[in-house]
Design a protein around this motif. Sequence first.
Motif, PDB file in Angstrom:
ATOM      1  N   ARG A  15      -2.254  17.795 -11.498  1.00 29.91           N
ATOM      2  CA  ARG A  15      -3.694  18.289 -12.075  1.00 29.91           C
ATOM      3  C   ARG A  15      -3.950  19.701 -11.524  1.00 29.91           C
ATOM      4  NH1 ARG A  15      -6.181  16.370  -7.395  1.00 29.91           N
ATOM      5  NH2 ARG A  15      -8.452  15.833  -8.550  1.00 29.91           N
ATOM      6  N   ASN A  28      -6.642  20.773 -10.104  1.00 21.63           N
ATOM      7  CA  ASN A  28      -7.378  20.705  -8.875  1.00 21.63           C
ATOM      8  C   ASN A  28      -6.376  20.871  -7.726  1.00 21.63           C
ATOM      9  OD1 ASN A  28      -8.702  19.155 -10.919  1.00 21.63           O
ATOM     10  ND2 ASN A  28     -10.240  18.873  -9.472  1.00 21.63           N
ATOM     11  N   CYS A  29      -5.376  20.019  -7.568  1.00 14.21           N
ATOM     12  CA  CYS A  29      -4.345  19.671  -6.586  1.00 14.21           C
ATOM     13  C   CYS A  29      -3.670  18.518  -6.822  1.00 14.21           C
ATOM     14  CB  CYS A  29      -5.232  19.780  -5.308  1.00 14.21           C
ATOM     15  SG  CYS A  29      -4.083  19.447  -3.866  1.00 14.21           S
ATOM     16  N   THR A  73     -12.780  15.886  -4.925  1.00 16.51           N
ATOM     17  CA  THR A  73     -13.765  16.895  -5.365  1.00 16.51           C
ATOM     18  C   THR A  73     -13.876  17.816  -4.248  1.00 16.51           C
ATOM     19  OG1 THR A  73     -15.422  15.466  -4.237  1.00 16.51           O
ATOM     20  CG2 THR A  73     -15.101  15.369  -6.545  1.00 16.51           C
ATOM     21  N   MET A 115      -8.834  21.865  -3.221  1.00 16.72           N
ATOM     22  CA  MET A 115      -8.172  22.774  -4.353  1.00 16.72           C
ATOM     23  C   MET A 115      -6.899  23.447  -3.759  1.00 16.72           C
ATOM     24  SD  MET A 115      -7.757  26.121  -5.431  1.00 16.72           S
ATOM     25  CE  MET A 115      -7.723  26.996  -6.705  1.00 16.72           C
ATOM     26  N   LYS A 125     -15.044  23.054  -7.769  1.00 14.92           N
ATOM     27  CA  LYS A 125     -15.125  23.044  -9.140  1.00 14.92           C
ATOM     28  C   LYS A 125     -15.075  24.449  -9.991  1.00 14.92           C
ATOM     29  CE  LYS A 125     -17.264  21.046 -13.175  1.00 14.92           C
ATOM     30  NZ  LYS A 125     -17.076  22.067 -14.026  1.00 14.92           N
ATOM     31  N   THR A 166     -11.277  25.506  -9.442  1.00 10.73           N
ATOM     32  CA  THR A 166     -10.058  24.773 -10.296  1.00 10.73           C
ATOM     33  C   THR A 166     -10.715  25.317 -11.770  1.00 10.73           C
ATOM     34  OG1 THR A 166     -10.476  22.888  -8.890  1.00 10.73           O
ATOM     35  CG2 THR A 166      -9.510  22.434 -11.055  1.00 10.73           C
ATOM     36  N   SER A 172      -1.814  24.894 -12.958  1.00  8.37           N
ATOM     37  CA  SER A 172      -1.600  24.213 -11.406  1.00  8.37           C
ATOM     38  C   SER A 172      -0.549  25.012 -10.840  1.00  8.37           C
ATOM     39  CB  SER A 172      -1.229  22.903 -12.039  1.00  8.37           C
ATOM     40  OG  SER A 172       0.115  22.747 -12.549  1.00  8.37           O
TER      41      SER A 172
END
Length: 436
Positions: A64, A66-67, A94, A97, A270, A273, A282
């Motif tokens: 992802r 994000n992480c 949420t 990151m 957010k 990301t 990523s």
Amino acid sequence: MAASNPLDALSKPTVWHEFSPLANASNAVNLGQGFPNWDPAPFVVTSMVDSVQTPGTSTNQYCRPNCHLPLANALADEYNGRPSWSHLNVDPMTNVMSSLGCTQVMYCAFRALLQPGDEVVLLEPAFDIYGSQVILMGGVPKFVSLKTDLTAPPTSNDVFTFDFDALEASISEKTRVLVLNTPHNPTGKMFSREELERISSIVSNYPNLVVFSDEVYEHIVFDPEGSPHISFATLPNMFERTLTMSSAGKTFSTTGWKVGWAIGPDDLIKKMTDLQQWVNFSSPSVTQDTIARCLKRAREPYEEFPTFYDWLAADYKKRRGVLEAALTSAGISPISPQGGFFICADTSRLTFPDSVYEEESLSAPSPMPRDWALARYMTHTNPKVAVIPPSPFYSPENVDQAKNYVRFAFCKTDDLLEEAQLRLATIDPTGDLEKK
């Protein structure tokens, strides 16, 4: 007229380009750049092997933006398990990151939040990457110097203190970010609760101000009772205003793996990301998966200590003691760090030839500052121990504040510290480095 490229101002070599090659060419003991010169703990290496070889982990493929989810879960467990964080309920989906080390985490944060002309307050001495990244974004660094009193008790918390009036005067409606760093590089200062609370009271007056809290040395703390590590985000009403940044490199001696992260409110995470997915998409899955495993293992007993973190702090405390004793014996006064793995030392009694100021340097300001000239002489002539001048951690107008100290790294093996001790012992009792 075409707009200038911010990179033009940053294209010259840095202090890091100069001193490591100088150390190698001079056969100096390198106590300059801050990377451990040993292998990671066995469980860290085993974790990497397991991440690659365990079927079904998918660590060889994208994760992802994000992480990597196992790392996000491990980080949420890590922070939620800390008493000071437990009320914040970090959500792995949420509030987390990851990126390529804390350096790129900060880059993503600056790029996501700054507009050209936005101001960023930096507390100097400040790691040189902070100001450079601000300039790359078209932002404006605003520097506030820690007050330095070399007559104070020789600990980093006493020698380096805040000028809160100057801090408040530096913040305006144009200020978008305040960067904190605790434990602090290069000084080893730990920000106290009282100091952080006074900063939070100032931050509260500016609704658009976000705090970046760089906490990469958070587990290398030498007096957890008297001078504990405190995350700014845990102060009342500060989580929604703070991006807490850290990494695995310093904790697990894996600076080359470049695994860093940010913990923060949904909207800020957010934004970071959203940016990252259009840059590198990523970070490598396998290193993130490895650190996820390491974070769980680090909370377990290790080498007769309650946790790996406890062992880590004790091991560095021992190394700090070795280097402080060597410096003291050589007539150099160490400013004892309360965290991290650097020692700043008072060099005001040392003398060296004026000719050093005229040497060709890849990256020194002109005229060459005293700390820079001294660091060069200590590296290439006497005692052939490489150190880092702190002047690159200051803005040009405040370089003079660094003149009487240099930075030593003690993230080095016993044999290297012992060799440094032998070389430092050859310094003449008068402090004249020309005498051998």
